[in-house]
Scaffold this motif. Structure first.
Motif, mmCIF file in Angstrom:
data_model
loop_
_atom_site.group_PDB
_atom_site.id
_atom_site.type_symbol
_atom_site.label_atom_id
_atom_site.label_comp_id
_atom_site.label_asym_id
_atom_site.label_seq_id
_atom_site.Cartn_x
_atom_site.Cartn_y
_atom_site.Cartn_z
ATOM 1 N N ASN A 28 0.844 -1.200 0.000
ATOM 2 C CA ASN A 28 0.000 0.000 0.000
ATOM 3 C C ASN A 28 0.877 1.246 0.000
ATOM 4 O OD1 ASN A 28 -2.594 -1.346 0.204
ATOM 5 N ND2 ASN A 28 -2.019 -1.859 2.304
ATOM 6 N N PHE A 29 1.095 1.788 -1.188
ATOM 7 C CA PHE A 29 1.799 3.061 -1.347
ATOM 8 C C PHE A 29 0.954 3.951 -2.256
ATOM 9 C CE2 PHE A 29 5.289 0.083 -0.459
ATOM 10 C CZ PHE A 29 5.895 0.738 0.607
ATOM 11 N N PHE A 30 1.177 5.245 -2.161
ATOM 12 C CA PHE A 30 0.349 6.178 -2.927
ATOM 13 C C PHE A 30 1.171 7.030 -3.881
ATOM 14 C CE2 PHE A 30 -1.842 5.289 1.056
ATOM 15 C CZ PHE A 30 -3.050 4.817 0.569
ATOM 16 N N HIS A 31 2.387 6.588 -4.163
ATOM 17 C CA HIS A 31 3.204 7.291 -5.146
ATOM 18 C C HIS A 31 2.606 7.077 -6.539
ATOM 19 C CE1 HIS A 31 6.674 8.377 -7.642
ATOM 20 N NE2 HIS A 31 7.106 9.052 -6.591
ATOM 21 N N PRO A 32 2.547 8.109 -7.373
ATOM 22 C CA PRO A 32 1.923 7.968 -8.699
ATOM 23 C C PRO A 32 2.539 6.849 -9.548
ATOM 24 C CG PRO A 32 2.274 10.277 -8.185
ATOM 25 C CD PRO A 32 2.944 9.496 -7.096
ATOM 26 N N PHE A 33 3.866 6.724 -9.513
ATOM 27 C CA PHE A 33 4.507 5.679 -10.319
ATOM 28 C C PHE A 33 4.121 4.291 -9.825
ATOM 29 C CE2 PHE A 33 8.228 2.932 -11.273
ATOM 30 C CZ PHE A 33 8.121 2.962 -12.662
ATOM 31 N N PHE A 34 4.036 4.113 -8.511
ATOM 32 C CA PHE A 34 3.616 2.826 -7.959
ATOM 33 C C PHE A 34 2.181 2.503 -8.381
ATOM 34 C CE2 PHE A 34 1.371 0.490 -4.638
ATOM 35 C CZ PHE A 34 2.141 -0.665 -4.564
ATOM 36 N N MET A 82 2.064 1.434 -12.033
ATOM 37 C CA MET A 82 2.488 0.046 -12.233
ATOM 38 C C MET A 82 1.452 -0.937 -11.691
ATOM 39 S SD MET A 82 6.595 -0.089 -11.562
ATOM 40 C CE MET A 82 6.443 0.366 -9.819
ATOM 41 N N LYS A 83 0.852 -0.602 -10.574
ATOM 42 C CA LYS A 83 -0.143 -1.471 -9.945
ATOM 43 C C LYS A 83 -1.337 -1.694 -10.865
ATOM 44 C CE LYS A 83 -2.587 -1.883 -5.503
ATOM 45 N NZ LYS A 83 -1.689 -2.802 -4.800
ATOM 46 N N TRP A 84 -1.762 -0.652 -11.559
ATOM 47 C CA TRP A 84 -2.919 -0.745 -12.437
ATOM 48 C C TRP A 84 -2.607 -1.494 -13.740
ATOM 49 C CZ3 TRP A 84 -3.853 5.164 -11.621
ATOM 50 C CH2 TRP A 84 -4.474 5.355 -10.367
ATOM 51 N N ARG A 85 -1.361 -1.487 -14.169
ATOM 52 C CA ARG A 85 -1.022 -2.046 -15.478
ATOM 53 C C ARG A 85 -0.282 -3.384 -15.416
ATOM 54 N NH1 ARG A 85 -1.547 3.150 -15.632
ATOM 55 N NH2 ARG A 85 -2.220 4.265 -17.518
#
Length: 312
Positions: A113-119, A122-125
């Motif tokens: 559980n991180f909220f960095h945009p890059f993370f 990647m999580k979505w794709r």
């Protein structure tokens, strides 16, 4: 080494290899049956199946190398045949490490559980990217292993184990140094995916600590599904990291036959240790995956039922 000692070591190697093949074949079979049944395969199942296939191949290559060393030493001292085996060993080794790294990163992206945009990107794709990532690992491993096939007709092991004239001895030393350099570079390349798995593990720990702090503020002493998922993922990753270290050291021992004479016992022992990683890690994966764990329990129940009926 006596023939009895060789026989015992060969039996141990065959036993380790058989257990590893059964465990990895079980993972692949369960996921393939589920794939056929539902007409689609989840990303995690695709990674596990690819990892299982690579490790079955790796186990077979290690066992073949071990048997050739003991039963056909003349073939083992030949350059061309062993270079081919070395190529497939390097290929399956890289595939196994890269696929295990993909599994570690997948666990991290899906559970942490991180909220960095890059993370989040990647999580979505990650699900859509997994097939291409696995294919890229395969292509990379094939090409990175090609240097092993250079100068297939050179007989390095034979050079080391024979007393030769000065000129030939010098030529052998030069060739051995070149081959040693290639082997070392290829081995060091596996440290990159290992480092990625280690970073994933450390970030999972960080994510778990943050999650636990939030849970303590909301409901002290509670343990939710996210915490359990973190713990299961960390167990799977840390088991791979520890077994990889043991495998890496054993691999270096097993390849020492290129450079040192009279190392047959050390090489066989190294290969026995190397067999532990691809064999035992599959058991950890089965235990930490709900679907595989339930399937294994069903199989054990059916085996137990059949044995009871036979006894009756």
């Amino acid at each position: 080494m006596s023939s009895e000692g060789e026989g015992i070591l060969m039996l141990i190697a065959a036993g380790e290899c058989s257990l590893g093949i059964l465990g990895n074949a079980f993972i692949g079979l369960v996921n393939c049956v589920d794939w056929i049944k539902h007409k689609k395969i989840a990303s995690i199942d695709l990674i596990l199946t690819s990892l299982a296939i690579s490790r079955i191949s790796l186990l077979c290559i290690i066992l073949l190398d071990c048997y050739i060393m003991v039963l056909y030493p003349d073939v083992y001292t030949g350059g061309k045949q062993m270079r081919i085996i070395d190529y497939f060993w390097t290929l399956t080794n890289h595939l196994s490490v890269w696929f295990a790294t993909c599994l570690s990163i997948f666990y991290f992206l899906k559970i942490a559980n991180f909220f960095h945009p890059f993370f989040l990107w990647m999580k979505w794709r990650i699900d859509r990217a997994i097939p291409r990532i696995l294919l890229g690992c395969l292509i990379f491993s094939v090409f990175i292993s090609l240097p092993i096939t250079k100068d297939l007709d050179d007989d390095f092991r034979h050079c080391v184990k024979m007393k030769v004239k000065t000129n030939l001895s010098w030529r052998c030393r030069v060739h051995n140094a070149q081959h040693a350099s290639i082997k070392i570079r290829l081995n060091l390349l596996t440290l990159f995916p290992f480092s990625m798995s280690l970073i994933s593990f450390l970030l999972l720990i960080l994510s778990l600590c943050r999650h636990n702090r939030r849970m303590q503020l909301r409901a002290p002493g509670s343990r939710d599904a996210s915490t359990e998922a973190h713990v299961r993922a960390m167990k799977a990753v840390i088991s791979f990291l520890l077994l990889f270290i043991a495998y890496y050291l054993a691999y270096l021992v097993a390849t020492s036959s290129y450079f040192m004479p009279e190392t047959e016992l050390a090489v066989i022992v190294g290969e026995l240790i190397a067999l532990i990683c691809p064999s035992s890690h599959s058991l950890f994966l089965v235990l930490e995956n709900k679907k595989l764990r339930q399937a294994s329990l069903r199989v054990l129940w059916k085996v137990k039922y059949i044995l009871r009926r036979r006894n009756c």
